[in-house]
Scaffold this active site. Structure first.
Site, PDB file in Angstrom:
ATOM      1  N   ASP A  15       0.922  -1.299   0.014  1.00  0.00           N
ATOM      2  CA  ASP A  15       0.094   0.104  -0.045  1.00  0.00           C
ATOM      3  C   ASP A  15       0.940   1.314  -0.136  1.00  0.00           C
ATOM      4  O   ASP A  15       1.940   1.293   0.196  1.00  0.00           O
ATOM      5  CB  ASP A  15      -0.844   0.029   1.151  1.00  0.00           C
ATOM      6  CG  ASP A  15      -2.202   0.794   1.300  1.00  0.00           C
ATOM      7  OD1 ASP A  15      -3.334   0.107   0.991  1.00  0.00           O
ATOM      8  OD2 ASP A  15      -2.099   2.163   0.923  1.00  0.00           O
ATOM      9  N   TYR A  21     -14.271   6.029 -12.633  1.00  0.00           N
ATOM     10  CA  TYR A  21     -14.218   4.858 -11.895  1.00  0.00           C
ATOM     11  C   TYR A  21     -15.136   3.809 -12.525  1.00  0.00           C
ATOM     12  O   TYR A  21     -14.531   2.650 -12.453  1.00  0.00           O
ATOM     13  CB  TYR A  21     -15.003   5.441 -10.568  1.00  0.00           C
ATOM     14  CG  TYR A  21     -15.050   4.447  -9.533  1.00  0.00           C
ATOM     15  CD1 TYR A  21     -13.900   4.116  -8.563  1.00  0.00           C
ATOM     16  CD2 TYR A  21     -15.914   3.232  -9.405  1.00  0.00           C
ATOM     17  CE1 TYR A  21     -13.946   3.130  -7.407  1.00  0.00           C
ATOM     18  CE2 TYR A  21     -16.158   2.364  -8.273  1.00  0.00           C
ATOM     19  CZ  TYR A  21     -15.111   2.230  -7.336  1.00  0.00           C
ATOM     20  OH  TYR A  21     -15.071   1.421  -6.290  1.00  0.00           O
ATOM     21  N   LYS A  59     -13.270   0.381 -13.510  1.00  0.00           N
ATOM     22  CA  LYS A  59     -13.766  -0.898 -12.945  1.00  0.00           C
ATOM     23  C   LYS A  59     -14.360  -1.932 -14.104  1.00  0.00           C
ATOM     24  O   LYS A  59     -14.153  -3.171 -13.915  1.00  0.00           O
ATOM     25  CB  LYS A  59     -14.851  -0.528 -11.866  1.00  0.00           C
ATOM     26  CG  LYS A  59     -14.255  -0.033 -10.635  1.00  0.00           C
ATOM     27  CD  LYS A  59     -13.220  -0.861 -10.012  1.00  0.00           C
ATOM     28  CE  LYS A  59     -12.764  -0.172  -8.781  1.00  0.00           C
ATOM     29  NZ  LYS A  59     -11.482  -0.753  -7.915  1.00  0.00           N
ATOM     30  N   THR A  89     -16.258   0.856   4.393  1.00  0.00           N
ATOM     31  CA  THR A  89     -15.003   1.114   4.669  1.00  0.00           C
ATOM     32  C   THR A  89     -14.678   2.370   4.602  1.00  0.00           C
ATOM     33  O   THR A  89     -15.646   3.485   4.362  1.00  0.00           O
ATOM     34  CB  THR A  89     -14.074   0.680   3.351  1.00  0.00           C
ATOM     35  OG1 THR A  89     -14.336   1.300   2.210  1.00  0.00           O
ATOM     36  CG2 THR A  89     -14.562  -0.894   3.119  1.00  0.00           C
TER      37      THR A  89
HETATM   38  P1  NAD Z   1     -10.049   2.034   1.383  1.00  0.00           P
HETATM   39  O1  NAD Z   1     -10.001   3.588   1.047  1.00  0.00           O
HETATM   40  O2  NAD Z   1     -10.332   1.502   2.762  1.00  0.00           O
HETATM   41  O3  NAD Z   1      -8.558   1.239   0.986  1.00  0.00           O
HETATM   42  C1  NAD Z   1      -8.121   1.450  -0.313  1.00  0.00           C
HETATM   43  C2  NAD Z   1      -6.640   1.389  -0.025  1.00  0.00           C
HETATM   44  O4  NAD Z   1      -5.882   1.548  -1.214  1.00  0.00           O
HETATM   45  C3  NAD Z   1      -6.069   2.497   0.658  1.00  0.00           C
HETATM   46  O5  NAD Z   1      -5.283   1.639   2.052  1.00  0.00           O
HETATM   47  C4  NAD Z   1      -5.012   3.174  -0.164  1.00  0.00           C
HETATM   48  O6  NAD Z   1      -4.110   3.560   0.712  1.00  0.00           O
HETATM   49  C5  NAD Z   1      -4.783   2.328  -1.149  1.00  0.00           C
HETATM   50  N1  NAD Z   1      -4.368   2.920  -2.256  1.00  0.00           N
HETATM   51  C6  NAD Z   1      -5.028   3.743  -3.014  1.00  0.00           C
HETATM   52  N2  NAD Z   1      -4.271   4.238  -3.903  1.00  0.00           N
HETATM   53  C7  NAD Z   1      -3.151   3.467  -4.038  1.00  0.00           C
HETATM   54  C8  NAD Z   1      -2.017   3.233  -4.671  1.00  0.00           C
HETATM   55  N3  NAD Z   1      -1.760   4.039  -5.842  1.00  0.00           N
HETATM   56  N4  NAD Z   1      -1.269   2.519  -4.626  1.00  0.00           N
HETATM   57  C9  NAD Z   1      -1.140   1.623  -3.337  1.00  0.00           C
HETATM   58  N5  NAD Z   1      -2.157   1.768  -2.545  1.00  0.00           N
HETATM   59  C10 NAD Z   1      -3.412   2.514  -2.797  1.00  0.00           C
HETATM   60  O7  NAD Z   1     -11.156   1.533   0.397  1.00  0.00           O
HETATM   61  P2  NAD Z   1     -11.975  -0.024   0.034  1.00  0.00           P
HETATM   62  O8  NAD Z   1     -13.320   0.105   0.159  1.00  0.00           O
HETATM   63  O9  NAD Z   1     -11.426  -1.014   1.043  1.00  0.00           O
HETATM   64  O10 NAD Z   1     -11.376  -0.230  -1.282  1.00  0.00           O
HETATM   65  C11 NAD Z   1     -10.836  -1.168  -1.749  1.00  0.00           C
HETATM   66  C12 NAD Z   1     -10.992  -1.541  -3.173  1.00  0.00           C
HETATM   67  O11 NAD Z   1     -12.504  -1.827  -3.384  1.00  0.00           O
HETATM   68  C13 NAD Z   1     -10.901  -0.479  -4.109  1.00  0.00           C
HETATM   69  O12 NAD Z   1     -10.450  -0.986  -5.073  1.00  0.00           O
HETATM   70  C14 NAD Z   1     -12.447   0.060  -4.206  1.00  0.00           C
HETATM   71  O13 NAD Z   1     -12.706   0.762  -5.539  1.00  0.00           O
HETATM   72  C15 NAD Z   1     -13.039  -1.135  -4.178  1.00  0.00           C
HETATM   73  N6  NAD Z   1     -14.459  -1.273  -4.045  1.00  0.00           N
HETATM   74  C16 NAD Z   1     -14.917  -0.562  -2.820  1.00  0.00           C
HETATM   75  C17 NAD Z   1     -16.239  -0.352  -2.677  1.00  0.00           C
HETATM   76  C18 NAD Z   1     -16.822   0.132  -1.219  1.00  0.00           C
HETATM   77  O14 NAD Z   1     -18.063   0.411  -1.066  1.00  0.00           O
HETATM   78  N7  NAD Z   1     -15.946   0.206  -0.254  1.00  0.00           N
HETATM   79  C19 NAD Z   1     -17.240  -1.062  -3.631  1.00  0.00           C
HETATM   80  C20 NAD Z   1     -16.593  -1.523  -4.526  1.00  0.00           C
HETATM   81  C21 NAD Z   1     -15.432  -1.729  -5.093  1.00  0.00           C
END
Ligand code: NAD
Length: 253
Positions: A38, A157, A161, A192
């Site tokens: 990360d 986004y 995706k 999250t």
């Molecule tokens: P989050 O913000 O809790 O975690 C995302 C993590 O990615 C963070 O720790 C951040 O530091 C890291 N990150 C961001 N850019 C980065 C980079 N360039 N290099 C390395 N690390 C990086 O969010 P989350 O909800 O856990 O998201 C995780 C994944 O799930 C993402 O791809 C997000 O698009 C996807 N997602 C989330 C949801 C939701 O509702 N939370 C829904 C669908 C998909």
């Protein structure tokens, strides 16, 4: 460690928070040694601490997944630490700015697509090279319900995706005969830090998001983590190129 991932080494990007942290913890609980990658150093160290406190093994590697040299180094570091790479969860992501297709800026477009689309491609590029040397592996990429249907005010986004599902399918058919399975997970709204809600929050927006899920609630990061463990494990041995919705029924209607 015993468990369905015993003896395996798993890499998790975006492992400092949310879904990545939950998946890293679940993989470690099932016996995998986990490389947490990360940009967020403090969060990554916390994830490692949580895993170790629960009796698992993990190491943190600071990585920006949109930077080719850092991604190559991330995979090299994983091998240096644990000697092999069996599974990878390419999950790092950001929401980006909320704006329509007309109002989306070039800066936001580049930032979001570089992390999601280029980032997942770069991760697979280096992970697969190592898995080919070892004779197999399993990869899971994080897409979204926004990879299956459109959402308003998030064109970069949604596009990235959707693209992750395409990349997943392309790699799945390219490397199937080499023993490498590649799948994606498509979470619904998961509680999250990305959503920006406090756990106890009861806002109109949260209620609106909740109502979009037939199961009548938002998802937890742990529920996505369990799907990731299963897709990485030998229990999913005949599954590749699939986009698995973990969405409380969101895309079913
Ligand atoms: P989050 O913000 O809790 O975690 C995302 C993590 O990615 C963070 O720790 C951040 O530091 C890291 N990150 C961001 N850019 C980065 C980079 N360039 N290099 C390395 N690390 C990086 O969010 P989350 O909800 O856990 O998201 C995780 C994944 O799930 C993402 O791809 C997000 O698009 C996807 N997602 C989330 C949801 C939701 O509702 N939370 C829904 C669908 C998909």
């Amino acid at each position: 460690m015993t468990g369905i991932m015993a003896g395996k080494v798993a890499l998790v990007t975006g492992g400092s928070s949310g879904i990545g942290r939950a998946a890293a913890s679940a993989l470690a609980r099932e016996g995998a040694r986990v490389v947490v990658a990360d940009m967020n150093v403090e969060g990554g160290k916390n994830t490692v601490h949580l895993i170790e406190k629960a009796g698992g093994q993990a190491v943190f590697v600071k990585t920006d997944v949109s930077k080719p040299a850092e991604v190559e180094q991330m995979v090299n570091n994983a091998i240096a630490h644990y000697g092999r790479l069996d599974c990878a969860f390419n999950n790092a992501g950001i929401l980006g700015d909320m704006a329509t297709t007309v109002d989306c800026t070039e800066e936001n477009w580049d930032r979001v697509t570089n992390i999601h689309l280029k980032g997942v491609w770069l991760c697979m590029k280096y992970e697969i090279q190592r898995m080919l040397q070892q004779g197999g592996g399993a990869i899971v990429n994080t897409s979204s319900i926004a990879g299956l249907v459109g959402l308003k005010t998030a064109p970069a986004y949604v596009a990235s995706k959707h693209g992750i599902i395409g990349l997943t399918k392309a790699a799945a058919i390219e490397y199937a005969r080499s023993g490498i399975r590649v799948n994606s997970v498509c979470p619904g709204y998961i509680e999250t830090p990305m959503l920006g809600f406090q756990p106890s929050e009861d806002s109109a927006l949260k209620k609106k998001m909740t109502a979009l899920h037939p199961l009548g609630r938002l998802g937890t990061p742990e529920e996505v983590g369990e799907a990731v463990v299963w897709l990485c494990s030998d229990a999913a041995s005949f599954i590749t190129g699939h986009a698995l919705a973990v969405d409380g029924g969101y895309v079913a209607h």
